[in-house]
Design a protein around this motif. Sequence first.
Motif, mmCIF file in Angstrom:
data_model
loop_
_atom_site.group_PDB
_atom_site.id
_atom_site.type_symbol
_atom_site.label_atom_id
_atom_site.label_comp_id
_atom_site.label_asym_id
_atom_site.label_seq_id
_atom_site.Cartn_x
_atom_site.Cartn_y
_atom_site.Cartn_z
ATOM 1 N N ARG A 46 -18.335 -0.856 1.393
ATOM 2 C CA ARG A 46 -19.772 -0.600 1.541
ATOM 3 C C ARG A 46 -20.096 -0.166 2.973
ATOM 4 O O ARG A 46 -20.898 0.745 3.205
ATOM 5 C CB ARG A 46 -20.567 -1.855 1.181
ATOM 6 C CG ARG A 46 -22.074 -1.638 1.219
ATOM 7 C CD ARG A 46 -22.840 -2.914 0.962
ATOM 8 N NE ARG A 46 -24.267 -2.701 1.109
ATOM 9 C CZ ARG A 46 -25.170 -3.680 1.186
ATOM 10 N NH1 ARG A 46 -24.777 -4.944 1.097
ATOM 11 N NH2 ARG A 46 -26.446 -3.399 1.336
ATOM 12 N N TYR A 47 -19.432 -0.799 3.933
ATOM 13 C CA TYR A 47 -19.718 -0.462 5.331
ATOM 14 C C TYR A 47 -19.207 0.938 5.666
ATOM 15 O O TYR A 47 -19.860 1.705 6.377
ATOM 16 C CB TYR A 47 -19.076 -1.494 6.263
ATOM 17 C CG TYR A 47 -19.898 -1.741 7.502
ATOM 18 C CD1 TYR A 47 -20.708 -2.861 7.601
ATOM 19 C CD2 TYR A 47 -19.883 -0.842 8.561
ATOM 20 C CE1 TYR A 47 -21.478 -3.086 8.723
ATOM 21 C CE2 TYR A 47 -20.650 -1.060 9.687
ATOM 22 C CZ TYR A 47 -21.448 -2.183 9.765
ATOM 23 O OH TYR A 47 -22.212 -2.384 10.879
ATOM 24 N N PHE A 48 -18.026 1.290 5.156
ATOM 25 C CA PHE A 48 -17.512 2.637 5.374
ATOM 26 C C PHE A 48 -18.462 3.679 4.800
ATOM 27 O O PHE A 48 -18.692 4.734 5.400
ATOM 28 C CB PHE A 48 -16.129 2.793 4.729
ATOM 29 C CG PHE A 48 -15.002 2.307 5.594
ATOM 30 C CD1 PHE A 48 -14.933 2.634 6.941
ATOM 31 C CD2 PHE A 48 -13.990 1.523 5.067
ATOM 32 C CE1 PHE A 48 -13.892 2.194 7.738
ATOM 33 C CE2 PHE A 48 -12.944 1.072 5.854
ATOM 34 C CZ PHE A 48 -12.894 1.410 7.199
ATOM 35 N N LYS A 49 -18.999 3.380 3.627
ATOM 36 C CA LYS A 49 -19.948 4.302 2.998
ATOM 37 C C LYS A 49 -21.173 4.489 3.876
ATOM 38 O O LYS A 49 -21.688 5.596 4.012
ATOM 39 C CB LYS A 49 -20.351 3.761 1.628
ATOM 40 C CG LYS A 49 -21.227 4.705 0.824
ATOM 41 C CD LYS A 49 -21.527 4.141 -0.558
ATOM 42 C CE LYS A 49 -22.402 5.097 -1.362
ATOM 43 N NZ LYS A 49 -22.701 4.561 -2.715
ATOM 44 N N GLY A 50 -21.633 3.390 4.495
ATOM 45 C CA GLY A 50 -22.792 3.478 5.372
ATOM 46 C C GLY A 50 -22.519 4.254 6.651
ATOM 47 O O GLY A 50 -23.452 4.762 7.297
#
Length: 505
Positions: free
Chosen positions: A92-96
């Motif tokens: 999720r953080y990579f996507k952000g």
Amino acid sequence: MSESRINKVKSNIIFGFASQLIIMIVSIILPRLIIFSYGSDLNGLTSAVTQVFTYIALLQAGIGNASLNLLYKNFVENDQNDISKTISATKRYFKGMLPIYICAVLIFMTVFPIITKTDADHTLIRAIILLQGAANLVDFYFSNTFTQLLLADGKNYVISNLNLLVKVLSAITQIVLINLGFSIVIVQGTFVVLYVVKAVILNGYIKSNYPWLELVKNADKNILKQRNAFMVHEISSVIFQSTDIFLITTFCSTLLASVYSVYLLVYTSLNSFISIFNKGIDFILGQEYNKDGGNYLTIHDAYESMYMALVFASMTVACILTVPFVSIYTSGIHDVNYIDPLLPYLFALIQVLSCSRTVSSRLIAIAGHAKNTQTNTIVEAVINLGASLVFVQIWGIYGVLFGTIVALLYRTNDIILYANIKILKRKPFKTYRNIIVNFILMFLFLFVARLISISIIGVLDFLIWGIVTSIVVFSIYGVITIFLNKEIIGFIKRLLKRKSEKGFI
């Protein structure tokens, strides 16, 4: 040490070394082919773009380090549910981070062609940047999350083998395209396709070997502690590590950037080999620190002394043999002078200063002290950028290296002092003793090499002198390091026993 962990260490080192050897050979062949086919100007340009993207990719490492720290603990506790939660939060953080990454690529595309001293067309430069950016974007989004999982589980060899596959396929494709006369843009475009292949293979491996892994939507990103502090560290690292070639292309020329890239090739290849030893057992440091036993300090000291000796020995050999290698490598190329006796010493000094702090820096990360040291890493980046901007005006290509050395002198000492005093609660005597002894040995070897005045004409001469020099240098460094660090002998003996399931030694 458990049999499983021993096997992972062996696989990491063996496969890592084999893959890096092949990658190094490929990395040596391609730049020379590019120089002959397109000229030093375009080689310097593509080298600069590649290096900047390498460091833009470090934007993910802040999340990666936070994820790794938590995954080490998850694997020690063998908690599959928590591993799934950590991987989901990481994903999720990579996507952000994607919008930030895309903005970085767009800014790079806009600014770099304007400020770079090159004869290449701006459209050509932007096309190269766009293709490199697209390839790295695929890797950033589809591969990085699962890379953290494999690193935490000690399966570096999977990543090594996959990177080797991509590198070899890429090299073969590029060599064919270059010989068929295709443009440099088409040649660079192969990266996009191959990174898609890498992502497909990696995702398939994860599904096959971790069937219990479940990706949860809207996972709690807050479980990745100190992720913002790690991010500050990595952004500072981007500034610190990408300054040199960026300033050379801006204030000097892409021709000199090509000279820089050839010497950089030698030292990054060596550093990649050295890092195999580091990465091969890095997961042990992380997992062992998260255990309740008192084994970490012994591992830390033994590992640091061995790693430091390996780095200094490698750089000593490199200083002696770099100019002969470059002379052979660039024979027949006349658009710029590649022979520079001073550059090997500067590159070697940067490597030994960087690697002398590696184990201490890793300790700061796994101990969760990234936030406490984020100001210091910003200071390092500022010193490097400021000093390099001043020095490049005076000494040109040497100036950017001087700026890096000044920043390293500050930050290497800062990291060593912090790790020993704040975390290990002791004076940093052992670390500094090893550094001083290794520097003395390095100076003596280089002094003797100058007196001998080695004559290397062809490849056969280079190989013979390389083998002889390496045997002598590594043997003496090894003997003295073991003599000064008695814990290494006990460390190796316990490692060979392979009996204990409860701890590393």
